[in-house]
Design a protein around this motif. Structure first.
Motif, PDB file in Angstrom:
ATOM      1  N   GLN A  15       0.820  -1.206   0.000  1.00 29.50           N
ATOM      2  CA  GLN A  15       0.000   0.000   0.000  1.00 29.50           C
ATOM      3  C   GLN A  15       0.860   1.265   0.000  1.00 29.50           C
ATOM      4  OE1 GLN A  15      -3.367  -0.390  -0.324  1.00 29.50           O
ATOM      5  NE2 GLN A  15      -2.767  -2.540  -0.466  1.00 29.50           N
ATOM      6  N   SER A  16       2.106   1.151   0.453  1.00 27.26           N
ATOM      7  CA  SER A  16       2.916   2.350   0.687  1.00 27.26           C
ATOM      8  C   SER A  16       3.523   2.873  -0.603  1.00 27.26           C
ATOM      9  CB  SER A  16       4.026   2.050   1.681  1.00 27.26           C
ATOM     10  OG  SER A  16       3.534   1.286   2.729  1.00 27.26           O
ATOM     11  N   ARG A  17       2.681   3.459  -1.447  1.00 30.76           N
ATOM     12  CA  ARG A  17       3.199   4.042  -2.686  1.00 30.76           C
ATOM     13  C   ARG A  17       3.465   5.513  -2.472  1.00 30.76           C
ATOM     14  NH1 ARG A  17       1.241   0.282  -6.851  1.00 30.76           N
ATOM     15  NH2 ARG A  17       0.242  -1.383  -5.702  1.00 30.76           N
ATOM     16  N   ILE A  18       4.133   6.117  -3.417  1.00 34.80           N
ATOM     17  CA  ILE A  18       4.481   7.526  -3.270  1.00 34.80           C
ATOM     18  C   ILE A  18       4.555   8.140  -4.669  1.00 34.80           C
ATOM     19  CG2 ILE A  18       6.986   7.123  -3.286  1.00 34.80           C
ATOM     20  CD1 ILE A  18       7.243   9.269  -1.149  1.00 34.80           C
ATOM     21  N   THR A  19       4.101   9.384  -4.817  1.00 36.51           N
ATOM     22  CA  THR A  19       4.162  10.042  -6.123  1.00 36.51           C
ATOM     23  C   THR A  19       5.484  10.800  -6.236  1.00 36.51           C
ATOM     24  OG1 THR A  19       3.213  12.126  -5.341  1.00 36.51           O
ATOM     25  CG2 THR A  19       1.661  10.405  -6.051  1.00 36.51           C
ATOM     26  N   PRO A  20       5.885  11.153  -7.461  1.00 37.91           N
ATOM     27  CA  PRO A  20       7.114  11.957  -7.615  1.00 37.91           C
ATOM     28  C   PRO A  20       7.018  13.280  -6.859  1.00 37.91           C
ATOM     29  CG  PRO A  20       6.395  11.109  -9.744  1.00 37.91           C
ATOM     30  CD  PRO A  20       5.315  10.773  -8.763  1.00 37.91           C
ATOM     31  N   GLN A  21       5.822  13.874  -6.828  1.00 40.76           N
ATOM     32  CA  GLN A  21       5.646  15.145  -6.121  1.00 40.76           C
ATOM     33  C   GLN A  21       5.856  14.964  -4.619  1.00 40.76           C
ATOM     34  OE1 GLN A  21       3.603  13.967  -8.514  1.00 40.76           O
ATOM     35  NE2 GLN A  21       4.066  15.444 -10.140  1.00 40.76           N
ATOM     36  N   GLU A  22       5.322  13.868  -4.078  1.00 37.78           N
ATOM     37  CA  GLU A  22       5.525  13.591  -2.642  1.00 37.78           C
ATOM     38  C   GLU A  22       7.002  13.321  -2.353  1.00 37.78           C
ATOM     39  OE1 GLU A  22       1.214  11.554  -1.536  1.00 37.78           O
ATOM     40  OE2 GLU A  22       2.758  10.348  -2.512  1.00 37.78           O
ATOM     41  N   CYS A  23       7.656  12.593  -3.266  1.00 39.87           N
ATOM     42  CA  CYS A  23       9.095  12.313  -3.120  1.00 39.87           C
ATOM     43  C   CYS A  23       9.872  13.628  -3.118  1.00 39.87           C
ATOM     44  CB  CYS A  23       9.559  11.401  -4.263  1.00 39.87           C
ATOM     45  SG  CYS A  23      11.315  11.019  -4.224  1.00 39.87           S
ATOM     46  N   ALA A  24       9.514  14.546  -4.022  1.00 39.68           N
ATOM     47  CA  ALA A  24      10.180  15.856  -4.092  1.00 39.68           C
ATOM     48  C   ALA A  24      10.008  16.608  -2.777  1.00 39.68           C
ATOM     49  CB  ALA A  24       9.619  16.664  -5.258  1.00 39.68           C
ATOM     50  N   GLN A  25       8.782  16.597  -2.230  1.00 44.37           N
ATOM     51  CA  GLN A  25       8.536  17.308  -0.973  1.00 44.37           C
ATOM     52  C   GLN A  25       9.375  16.723   0.164  1.00 44.37           C
ATOM     53  OE1 GLN A  25       4.284  17.110  -0.505  1.00 44.37           O
ATOM     54  NE2 GLN A  25       3.940  18.644  -2.112  1.00 44.37           N
ATOM     55  N   MET A  26       9.477  15.390   0.192  1.00 39.38           N
ATOM     56  CA  MET A  26      10.281  14.753   1.243  1.00 39.38           C
ATOM     57  C   MET A  26      11.759  15.110   1.086  1.00 39.38           C
ATOM     58  SD  MET A  26       8.374  11.053   1.456  1.00 39.38           S
ATOM     59  CE  MET A  26       9.330  10.347   2.809  1.00 39.38           C
ATOM     60  N   LEU A  27      12.239  15.159  -0.167  1.00 39.42           N
ATOM     61  CA  LEU A  27      13.642  15.519  -0.400  1.00 39.42           C
ATOM     62  C   LEU A  27      13.913  16.957   0.031  1.00 39.42           C
ATOM     63  CD1 LEU A  27      14.252  13.829  -3.879  1.00 39.42           C
ATOM     64  CD2 LEU A  27      15.537  13.367  -1.786  1.00 39.42           C
ATOM     65  N   ILE A  28      12.977  17.856  -0.244  1.00 37.45           N
ATOM     66  CA  ILE A  28      13.159  19.263   0.118  1.00 37.45           C
ATOM     67  C   ILE A  28      13.169  19.411   1.645  1.00 37.45           C
ATOM     68  CG2 ILE A  28      12.033  21.538   0.083  1.00 37.45           C
ATOM     69  CD1 ILE A  28      11.074  20.748  -2.814  1.00 37.45           C
ATOM     70  N   ALA A  29      12.316  18.652   2.324  1.00 37.75           N
ATOM     71  CA  ALA A  29      12.207  18.759   3.782  1.00 37.75           C
ATOM     72  C   ALA A  29      13.390  18.097   4.503  1.00 37.75           C
ATOM     73  CB  ALA A  29      10.899  18.125   4.244  1.00 37.75           C
ATOM     74  N   HIS A 100      21.246   9.352 -12.671  1.00 37.99           N
ATOM     75  CA  HIS A 100      22.616   9.681 -12.244  1.00 37.99           C
ATOM     76  C   HIS A 100      22.777  11.201 -12.171  1.00 37.99           C
ATOM     77  CE1 HIS A 100      23.645   5.592 -13.956  1.00 37.99           C
ATOM     78  NE2 HIS A 100      24.456   5.565 -12.918  1.00 37.99           N
ATOM     79  N   GLN A 101      22.286  11.898 -13.199  1.00 38.61           N
ATOM     80  CA  GLN A 101      22.453  13.357 -13.250  1.00 38.61           C
ATOM     81  C   GLN A 101      21.634  14.046 -12.173  1.00 38.61           C
ATOM     82  OE1 GLN A 101      21.470  13.953 -17.344  1.00 38.61           O
ATOM     83  NE2 GLN A 101      23.480  13.308 -18.071  1.00 38.61           N
ATOM     84  N   PHE A 102      20.444  13.502 -11.902  1.00 36.13           N
ATOM     85  CA  PHE A 102      19.604  14.063 -10.833  1.00 36.13           C
ATOM     86  C   PHE A 102      20.341  13.979  -9.495  1.00 36.13           C
ATOM     87  CE2 PHE A 102      16.705  13.154  -7.320  1.00 36.13           C
ATOM     88  CZ  PHE A 102      15.972  14.334  -7.290  1.00 36.13           C
ATOM     89  N   LEU A 103      20.952  12.834  -9.207  1.00 33.82           N
ATOM     90  CA  LEU A 103      21.663  12.665  -7.929  1.00 33.82           C
ATOM     91  C   LEU A 103      22.861  13.610  -7.841  1.00 33.82           C
ATOM     92  CD1 LEU A 103      21.543   8.773  -7.505  1.00 33.82           C
ATOM     93  CD2 LEU A 103      20.179  10.472  -6.273  1.00 33.82           C
ATOM     94  N   ALA A 104      23.556  13.819  -8.964  1.00 35.21           N
ATOM     95  CA  ALA A 104      24.702  14.743  -8.960  1.00 35.21           C
ATOM     96  C   ALA A 104      24.221  16.171  -8.690  1.00 35.21           C
ATOM     97  CB  ALA A 104      25.443  14.666 -10.299  1.00 35.21           C
ATOM     98  N   ARG A 105      23.080  16.552  -9.288  1.00 33.26           N
ATOM     99  CA  ARG A 105      22.538  17.906  -9.038  1.00 33.26           C
ATOM    100  C   ARG A 105      22.102  18.052  -7.588  1.00 33.26           C
ATOM    101  NH1 ARG A 105      19.793  17.195 -13.794  1.00 33.26           N
ATOM    102  NH2 ARG A 105      17.774  17.061 -12.760  1.00 33.26           N
ATOM    103  N   LEU A 106      21.482  16.992  -7.077  1.00 37.42           N
ATOM    104  CA  LEU A 106      21.011  17.011  -5.687  1.00 37.42           C
ATOM    105  C   LEU A 106      22.194  17.231  -4.727  1.00 37.42           C
ATOM    106  CD1 LEU A 106      18.089  16.545  -4.631  1.00 37.42           C
ATOM    107  CD2 LEU A 106      18.729  14.175  -4.173  1.00 37.42           C
ATOM    108  N   GLU A 107      23.341  16.608  -5.028  1.00 37.65           N
ATOM    109  CA  GLU A 107      24.532  16.791  -4.193  1.00 37.65           C
ATOM    110  C   GLU A 107      25.061  18.226  -4.328  1.00 37.65           C
ATOM    111  OE1 GLU A 107      27.715  14.000  -4.996  1.00 37.65           O
ATOM    112  OE2 GLU A 107      29.072  14.991  -3.614  1.00 37.65           O
ATOM    113  N   GLY A 256      12.674  15.911 -10.285  1.00 27.66           N
ATOM    114  CA  GLY A 256      13.569  17.050 -10.532  1.00 27.66           C
ATOM    115  C   GLY A 256      12.782  18.286 -10.951  1.00 27.66           C
ATOM    116  N   ALA A 257      11.783  18.083 -11.810  1.00 25.20           N
ATOM    117  CA  ALA A 257      10.958  19.216 -12.259  1.00 25.20           C
ATOM    118  C   ALA A 257      10.190  19.803 -11.083  1.00 25.20           C
ATOM    119  CB  ALA A 257       9.999  18.758 -13.352  1.00 25.20           C
ATOM    120  N   ALA A 258       9.662  18.929 -10.212  1.00 27.75           N
ATOM    121  CA  ALA A 258       8.900  19.403  -9.046  1.00 27.75           C
ATOM    122  C   ALA A 258       9.802  20.165  -8.068  1.00 27.75           C
ATOM    123  CB  ALA A 258       8.226  18.220  -8.349  1.00 27.75           C
ATOM    124  N   MET A 259      11.104  19.776  -8.026  1.00 31.12           N
ATOM    125  CA  MET A 259      12.045  20.444  -7.110  1.00 31.12           C
ATOM    126  C   MET A 259      12.699  21.656  -7.780  1.00 31.12           C
ATOM    127  SD  MET A 259      14.049  17.254  -5.328  1.00 31.12           S
ATOM    128  CE  MET A 259      14.891  18.255  -4.087  1.00 31.12           C
TER     129      MET A 259
END
Ligand SMILES: [Zn+2]
Length: 261
Positions: A15-29, A100-107, A256-259
């Motif tokens: 049941q524990s699914r997650i949307t990209p938007q929710e993932c973005a919010q968690m990453l920002i927080a 890979h590029q998303f993770l490099a930008r995140l760092e 990435g777009a949401a963030m």
């Protein structure tokens, strides 16, 4: 049934699914994000899964038990370097993926502490990630087994192209890339475990979590874990565990777009 297969969970029942938007919010927080990656992040780039139907072991008939066996390598390094030349010719033709590029930008944005990877293809480094813990080692660095002279990837590649078996320019000792062979200890597990236990958000990307000891890391997390992988994953469901069975690059393109990064 093997002991491992008994702990593989089928995400379709979860049941524990997650949307990209929710993932973005968690990453920002989050403030201490750690990512762990496996073969699935690189298959989209064209890196053949070594053991899959199109893997190098199969198409070129390499025997992994010999190619990556440290005793066999010390006795006769030629089979390993035959494999390496093929592997590097594949790596030459591929580029890091969207993920890979998303993770490099995140760092770079200061949002990601480190990437723990099981892959030896050094695509994280090529994408620009700096804090990479390669638990199975990789080809990014190599060293002389006699005098310890360390070389970067370009120097290693030049030597592999120039000789059947590369030797040290200083002492003529045998050169070995920092790939973990069978019979050698994995690298950086203590550091990886410390990063995971201190993290406040963990991403597990493109790993079915069946290769130990790296597969034991997500269970050490005391924070939410977001797993994005095609197919079943060896991690039990839990209140803070989120599972996404989608294409990695499509998912993180949207994250990435949401963030806005
Ligand atoms: Zn040397």
């Amino acid at each position: 049934m093997s002991p491992l297969s008994s702990c593989i969970y089928n995400k379709t029942s979860m049941q524990s699914r997650i949307t990209p938007q929710e993932c973005a919010q968690m990453l920002i927080a989050a403030e201490r994000v750690v990512a762990m990656t496996g073969a699935g992040i690189s298959t989209a780039a064209g890196v053949p899964d070594f053991r899959g139907p199109k893997g190098l072991y199969v198409t070129r008939r390499y025997d992994p038990e010999t190619v990556f066996d440290i005793d066999a390598f010390l006795h006769d390094p030629e089979p390993f370097y035959d494999f390496t030349r093929d592997f590097l010719s594949v790596v030459d033709t591929i580029e890091p993926t969207v993920t890979h590029q998303f993770l490099a930008r995140l760092e770079r944005e200061g949002e990601l502490r480190c990437v723990v990877t099981q892959n030896i293809d050094f695509l994280h480094q090529r994408a620009g990630s700096e804090n990479v813990i390669s638990v199975h080692g990789d080809y990014w660095t190599s060293r002389c087994l006699r005098c310890g002279l360390e070389s970067d990837f370009q120097a290693f590649k030049d030597r592999v192209e120039a000789a059947t078996v590369p030797h040290c320019p200083d002492c003529d000792g045998l050169i070995k890339p920092d790939v973990v062979f069978f019979g050698e200890a994995v690298k950086g597990m203590d550091q990886a475990a410390a990063e995971v236990t201190e993290a406040d958000l963990m991403l597990v990307l493109g790993s079915s979590l069946t290769v130990y000891p790296a597969a034991s890391l997500p269970a050490m997390a005391r924070c939410p874990v977001i797993v994005v992988n095609r197919g079943p994953v060896g991690l039990a469901p839990g209140p803070d565990r989120f599972f996404v069975d989608e294409d990695l690059d499509e998912f993180f393109q949207t994250v990435g777009a949401a963030m806005k990064i």
